[in-house]
Design a protein around this motif. Sequence first.
Motif, PDB file in Angstrom:
ATOM      1  N   THR A   4       0.858  -1.182   0.000  1.00 40.59           N
ATOM      2  CA  THR A   4       0.000   0.000   0.000  1.00 40.59           C
ATOM      3  C   THR A   4       0.897   1.236   0.000  1.00 40.59           C
ATOM      4  N   LEU A   5       1.760   1.350   1.008  1.00 38.54           N
ATOM      5  CA  LEU A   5       2.779   2.403   1.040  1.00 38.54           C
ATOM      6  C   LEU A   5       4.140   1.862   0.604  1.00 38.54           C
ATOM      7  N   PHE A   6       4.506   0.687   1.136  1.00 39.43           N
ATOM      8  CA  PHE A   6       5.746   0.046   0.730  1.00 39.43           C
ATOM      9  C   PHE A   6       5.517  -0.847  -0.489  1.00 39.43           C
ATOM     10  N   ASP A   7       6.469  -0.828  -1.403  1.00 40.33           N
ATOM     11  CA  ASP A   7       6.453  -1.777  -2.517  1.00 40.33           C
ATOM     12  C   ASP A   7       7.042  -3.081  -1.980  1.00 40.33           C
ATOM     13  N   MET A  48      -6.525  -0.810  -2.552  1.00 42.77           N
ATOM     14  CA  MET A  48      -5.341  -0.599  -3.384  1.00 42.77           C
ATOM     15  C   MET A  48      -5.159  -1.864  -4.223  1.00 42.77           C
ATOM     16  N   ASN A  49      -5.466  -1.766  -5.498  1.00 42.96           N
ATOM     17  CA  ASN A  49      -5.551  -2.951  -6.355  1.00 42.96           C
ATOM     18  C   ASN A  49      -4.804  -2.712  -7.667  1.00 42.96           C
ATOM     19  N   PRO A  50      -3.457  -2.643  -7.598  1.00 45.65           N
ATOM     20  CA  PRO A  50      -2.694  -2.301  -8.803  1.00 45.65           C
ATOM     21  C   PRO A  50      -2.775  -3.327  -9.914  1.00 45.65           C
ATOM     22  N   HIS A  51      -3.102  -4.563  -9.589  1.00 45.43           N
ATOM     23  CA  HIS A  51      -3.110  -5.622 -10.607  1.00 45.43           C
ATOM     24  C   HIS A  51      -4.511  -5.940 -11.135  1.00 45.43           C
ATOM     25  N   GLY A  52      -5.503  -5.167 -10.719  1.00 45.03           N
ATOM     26  CA  GLY A  52      -6.844  -5.346 -11.259  1.00 45.03           C
ATOM     27  C   GLY A  52      -7.492  -6.656 -10.894  1.00 45.03           C
ATOM     28  N   ARG A  53      -7.278  -7.127  -9.675  1.00 47.26           N
ATOM     29  CA  ARG A  53      -7.899  -8.373  -9.234  1.00 47.26           C
ATOM     30  C   ARG A  53      -9.398  -8.182  -9.013  1.00 47.26           C
ATOM     31  N   THR A  54     -10.116  -9.282  -8.915  1.00 50.50           N
ATOM     32  CA  THR A  54     -11.547  -9.253  -8.647  1.00 50.50           C
ATOM     33  C   THR A  54     -11.778  -9.341  -7.148  1.00 50.50           C
ATOM     34  N   LEU A  55     -12.623  -8.470  -6.626  1.00 55.32           N
ATOM     35  CA  LEU A  55     -12.909  -8.471  -5.194  1.00 55.32           C
ATOM     36  C   LEU A  55     -13.714  -9.714  -4.834  1.00 55.32           C
ATOM     37  N   PRO A  56     -13.295 -10.450  -3.807  1.00 58.19           N
ATOM     38  CA  PRO A  56     -14.053 -11.646  -3.409  1.00 58.19           C
ATOM     39  C   PRO A  56     -15.499 -11.321  -3.063  1.00 58.19           C
ATOM     40  N   THR A  57     -16.376 -12.250  -3.341  1.00 55.95           N
ATOM     41  CA  THR A  57     -17.795 -12.091  -3.055  1.00 55.95           C
ATOM     42  C   THR A  57     -18.017 -11.847  -1.564  1.00 55.95           C
ATOM     43  N   GLY A  58     -18.918 -10.914  -1.282  1.00 55.82           N
ATOM     44  CA  GLY A  58     -19.276 -10.633   0.103  1.00 55.82           C
ATOM     45  C   GLY A  58     -18.536  -9.476   0.722  1.00 55.82           C
ATOM     46  N   LEU A  59     -17.497  -8.971   0.043  1.00 57.19           N
ATOM     47  CA  LEU A  59     -16.754  -7.820   0.557  1.00 57.19           C
ATOM     48  C   LEU A  59     -17.189  -6.553  -0.183  1.00 57.19           C
ATOM     49  N   HIS A  60     -17.095  -5.421   0.511  1.00 57.83           N
ATOM     50  CA  HIS A  60     -17.551  -4.151  -0.059  1.00 57.83           C
ATOM     51  C   HIS A  60     -16.483  -3.076   0.146  1.00 57.83           C
ATOM     52  N   VAL A  61     -16.278  -2.261  -0.870  1.00 55.22           N
ATOM     53  CA  VAL A  61     -15.322  -1.164  -0.780  1.00 55.22           C
ATOM     54  C   VAL A  61     -16.003   0.140  -1.189  1.00 55.22           C
ATOM     55  N   SER A  62     -15.441   1.241  -0.701  1.00 55.99           N
ATOM     56  CA  SER A  62     -15.960   2.559  -1.054  1.00 55.99           C
ATOM     57  C   SER A  62     -15.302   3.101  -2.308  1.00 55.99           C
ATOM     58  N   GLY A  63     -14.233   2.460  -2.731  1.00 58.04           N
ATOM     59  CA  GLY A  63     -13.527   2.873  -3.926  1.00 58.04           C
ATOM     60  C   GLY A  63     -12.359   1.938  -4.180  1.00 58.04           C
ATOM     61  N   ARG A  80      -5.616   2.049  -8.467  1.00 54.19           N
ATOM     62  CA  ARG A  80      -4.480   1.290  -8.986  1.00 54.19           C
ATOM     63  C   ARG A  80      -3.161   1.880  -8.503  1.00 54.19           C
ATOM     64  N   THR A  81      -3.154   3.204  -8.241  1.00 52.29           N
ATOM     65  CA  THR A  81      -1.960   3.894  -7.746  1.00 52.29           C
ATOM     66  C   THR A  81      -2.370   4.840  -6.623  1.00 52.29           C
ATOM     67  N   LEU A  82      -1.404   5.248  -5.822  1.00 52.77           N
ATOM     68  CA  LEU A  82      -1.688   6.174  -4.728  1.00 52.77           C
ATOM     69  C   LEU A  82      -2.122   7.544  -5.237  1.00 52.77           C
ATOM     70  N   HIS A  83      -1.706   7.888  -6.449  1.00 59.55           N
ATOM     71  CA  HIS A  83      -2.096   9.185  -7.006  1.00 59.55           C
ATOM     72  C   HIS A  83      -3.626   9.311  -7.108  1.00 59.55           C
ATOM     73  N   GLU A  84      -4.309   8.190  -7.282  1.00 59.29           N
ATOM     74  CA  GLU A  84      -5.754   8.217  -7.474  1.00 59.29           C
ATOM     75  C   GLU A  84      -6.514   8.481  -6.183  1.00 59.29           C
ATOM     76  N   LEU A  85      -5.844   8.386  -5.050  1.00 60.97           N
ATOM     77  CA  LEU A  85      -6.542   8.588  -3.770  1.00 60.97           C
ATOM     78  C   LEU A  85      -7.015  10.026  -3.613  1.00 60.97           C
ATOM     79  N   HIS A  86      -6.279  10.976  -4.181  1.00 60.04           N
ATOM     80  CA  HIS A  86      -6.666  12.389  -4.059  1.00 60.04           C
ATOM     81  C   HIS A  86      -8.093  12.624  -4.547  1.00 60.04           C
TER      82      HIS A  86
END
Length: 227
Positions: A12-15, A198-213, A216-222
Motif C-alpha cells: 500500500t505504502l511500501f512496494d 489498493m488494487n494495482p493488478h486489477g484483481r476481482t474483489l471476493p464475493t461478500g466484501l464491499h469497498v468505497s472505492g 491502482r496507484t496512490l495518485h488516485e486517492l486524491h
Amino acid sequence: MYQVLLFDADNTLFDFDACERQAMQETFARHDIVLTEEMKRCYHAINQDLWDRYEHGEVSRETVVYARFEALFARFSISQDAVGFEHAYQAALARGHQLMEGAVELLDDLQGRYRLFLVSNGVVDTQYQRLRDAGLTKYFERIFLSEEVGWRKPQKAFFEPVLHAARPCVREELLLIGDSPSSDIAGANAVGIDCIWMNPHGRTLPTGLHVSGEIRTLHELHAILER
C-alpha cells in the motif's frame, strides 16, 4: 467527511514485492543457495497459505515466519538451518524500504489535513526499521502493529484500540486504505468503516466484501478524498 486515514503498510505504502525480491536474492546468495524460479513460486505459495491461515486465526505469527523456509527447504531437499535463515531474511527485509510510487508526496499532502494512522500485520522489528529508514514515521499519529496489539486484521479486536485512539472522530469519519481483501477490506467491513482497495493488478474483489472505492496507484486517492 473523513478525518482519520488508516494506511496499511505492505503493498500500500511500501512496494513489498520489490523489498521481498531484494531480500530473497540477498539471503539466498549469502547462504550459497541458487534461488530458482521454481523455488520462488513454491515459497510464495507456502508463504501465502501461512499468512491466510494466520489471518483466519489458525496459526500464530511465529508459525508463519518460522515454518515457511522449513517447508521450502524440505520441498527441495536443502540442508539448511531454517530458523537462522529466517533471521537473516528478516534482517535483509528490514533494510528494504522501497516505496510505492507517490507515497511520500501523498503523505506530505495529507499530513495536517487528516489524522494519519498506520495499521499492519507485519513483523514489528521489520516494520519499524523500514518506517524509520524510509522517513515515514513522522507522518503517523499512531502506529498499530498486530504483534503489539495482540490481535490481527481482520479481527474486530485489532480495531478496538484504533477506534479508541481516533476519538472524538466516529466510524463514519474513518477511511482505511489497504491492498488485502482478506485482512484490510474484511476488517474494515467487520467494524463498519469505509475502505479503499489498493488494487494495482486489477484483481476481482471476493464475493461478500464491499469497498468505497478502488485505486491502482496512490495518485488516485486524491480524487476520492476530494469528492
